[in-house]
Design an enzyme around this catalytic site. Structure first.
Site, PDB file in Angstrom:
ATOM      1  N   ASN A 298     -31.133  80.046 -83.427  1.00 36.43           N
ATOM      2  CA  ASN A 298     -30.571  79.598 -84.696  1.00 36.43           C
ATOM      3  C   ASN A 298     -31.745  79.444 -85.667  1.00 36.43           C
ATOM      4  O   ASN A 298     -32.461  78.459 -85.630  1.00 36.43           O
ATOM      5  CB  ASN A 298     -29.850  78.259 -84.477  1.00 36.43           C
TER       6      ASN A 298
ATOM      7  N   LYS B  41     -31.714  79.027 -88.845  1.00 37.98           N
ATOM      8  CA  LYS B  41     -31.432  78.093 -89.956  1.00 37.98           C
ATOM      9  C   LYS B  41     -31.980  78.665 -91.280  1.00 37.98           C
ATOM     10  O   LYS B  41     -32.024  79.884 -91.435  1.00 37.98           O
ATOM     11  CB  LYS B  41     -32.013  76.708 -89.656  1.00 37.98           C
TER      12      LYS B  41
ATOM     13  N   HIS C 264     -21.915  73.458 -86.658  1.00 34.38           N
ATOM     14  CA  HIS C 264     -23.218  72.859 -86.345  1.00 34.38           C
ATOM     15  C   HIS C 264     -23.293  71.492 -87.021  1.00 34.38           C
ATOM     16  O   HIS C 264     -22.735  71.303 -88.108  1.00 34.38           O
ATOM     17  CB  HIS C 264     -24.331  73.781 -86.862  1.00 34.38           C
TER      18      HIS C 264
ATOM     19  N   GLU D  77     -24.794  69.411 -78.861  1.00 33.89           N
ATOM     20  CA  GLU D  77     -26.098  69.101 -79.433  1.00 33.89           C
ATOM     21  C   GLU D  77     -26.115  67.663 -79.949  1.00 33.89           C
ATOM     22  O   GLU D  77     -25.511  67.377 -80.988  1.00 33.89           O
ATOM     23  CB  GLU D  77     -26.383  70.022 -80.622  1.00 33.89           C
TER      24      GLU D  77
ATOM     25  N   GLY E  14     -34.370  69.144 -83.587  1.00 33.25           N
ATOM     26  CA  GLY E  14     -35.582  69.232 -84.401  1.00 33.25           C
ATOM     27  C   GLY E  14     -36.519  68.040 -84.282  1.00 33.25           C
ATOM     28  O   GLY E  14     -37.422  67.877 -85.095  1.00 33.25           O
TER      29      GLY E  14
ATOM     30  N   GLY F  26     -33.222  76.087 -81.905  1.00 31.07           N
ATOM     31  CA  GLY F  26     -33.597  76.131 -83.314  1.00 31.07           C
ATOM     32  C   GLY F  26     -35.077  76.443 -83.452  1.00 31.07           C
ATOM     33  O   GLY F  26     -35.507  77.602 -83.357  1.00 31.07           O
TER      34      GLY F  26
END
Ligand code: PGA
Length: 242
Positions: A8, A10, A96, A162, A168, A224
């Site tokens: 992902n 982003k 998400h 998640e 992150g 991510g």
């Protein structure tokens, strides 16, 4: 069963220019040539066509990070599931936690998007979001009921869980927790008559990936930050080979 490894990207700085997708593909494709599991690279809309071209001769699929909740029409700035399909995209991340938190998406909207994705032959990567273990336990049934409303149990859907505190932050869940949460999701899905792959996401790195898949029984990983580095993401895609 084949595992699922999903990048992902982003709206990251690392992928601001189209050239970044070209050089990513050049580095990544040779690294994963011998991987038999499923790999999907999800990019911002603007890079999807280039990504589809770059990965065309490989086994790597290209996915989007979102799609519209409407089929077509006057929705300025939106991109439909049909447009994604026509562009050669194979999958789409839906619901998400960043979409839920910054764009007000709820389970009802996610459900509409899942239906449109399926109608257009895309694989929906449906994200379940929660801020604590307590919230996970309290909302799991409702989240699954709502996002899967009126959806046939035979459909090709991936479920990714998640915890927001793990996204992150470098604070991934422990392998025991991933095992417990994966089992609970599978159990609830089974009660609903579904047998879907369950993926974990949240600070996945090359050094913790294997634990989540091998030990904890996750059917794959949604990645991510670490996916922005082709070497790191390739190592994650190969975590069970070591
Ligand atoms: P992260 O993001 O791997 O950077 O924690 C995961 C995600 O948001 O999908």
């Amino acid at each position: 069963m084949k595992k699922w490894y999903i990048a992902n990207f982003k709206m990251s700085k690392e992928v601001e220019g189209e050239q970044s997708i070209v050089s990513y593909a050049e580095k990544f494709i040779p690294l994963v040539e011998d991987v038999e599991d499923n790999i999907i690279i999800c990019t911002p809309f603007i890079h999807l066509s280039e990504a589809v071209c770059q990965f065309l001769d490989s086994e790597v699929m290209v996915g989007a990070e979102n799609c519209a909740q409407w089929e077509a029409g006057a929705y300025t700035g939106e991109v439909s599931a049909t447009m994604l399909d026509k562009a050669g995209v194979k999958a789409v991340i839906l619901g998400h936690s960043e979409r839920r938190n910054y764009f007000g998406e709820n389970n009802e909207i996610v459900n509409k998007k899942v239906k449109l994705a399926l109608k257009n032959g895309l694989i929906p990567v449906v994200c379940l979001s929660f801020e604590s273990e307590e919230e996970f336990t309290n909302t799991l049934k409702d989240q699954l009921d709502e996002v899967l409303t009126d959806i046939d149990s035979g459909e090709n859907i991936l479920i990714a869980f998640e915890p927001t505190f793990a996204i992150g932050t470098g604070k991934a869940l422990g392998k025991e927790e991933v095992k417990e949460f994966t089992a609970k999701i599978k159990e609830k899905l089974k009660e609903k008559g579904f047998d879907l792959p369950v993926l974990y996401g949240g600070s996945v790195k090359p050094d913790n990936a294997k634990d989540f898949v091998d030990f904890a029984g996750a059917d794959g990983l949604l990645v991510g930050g670490a996916s922005l580095d082709p070497e790191k993401f390739a190592a994650i895609c190969k975590c069970t080979q070591a």
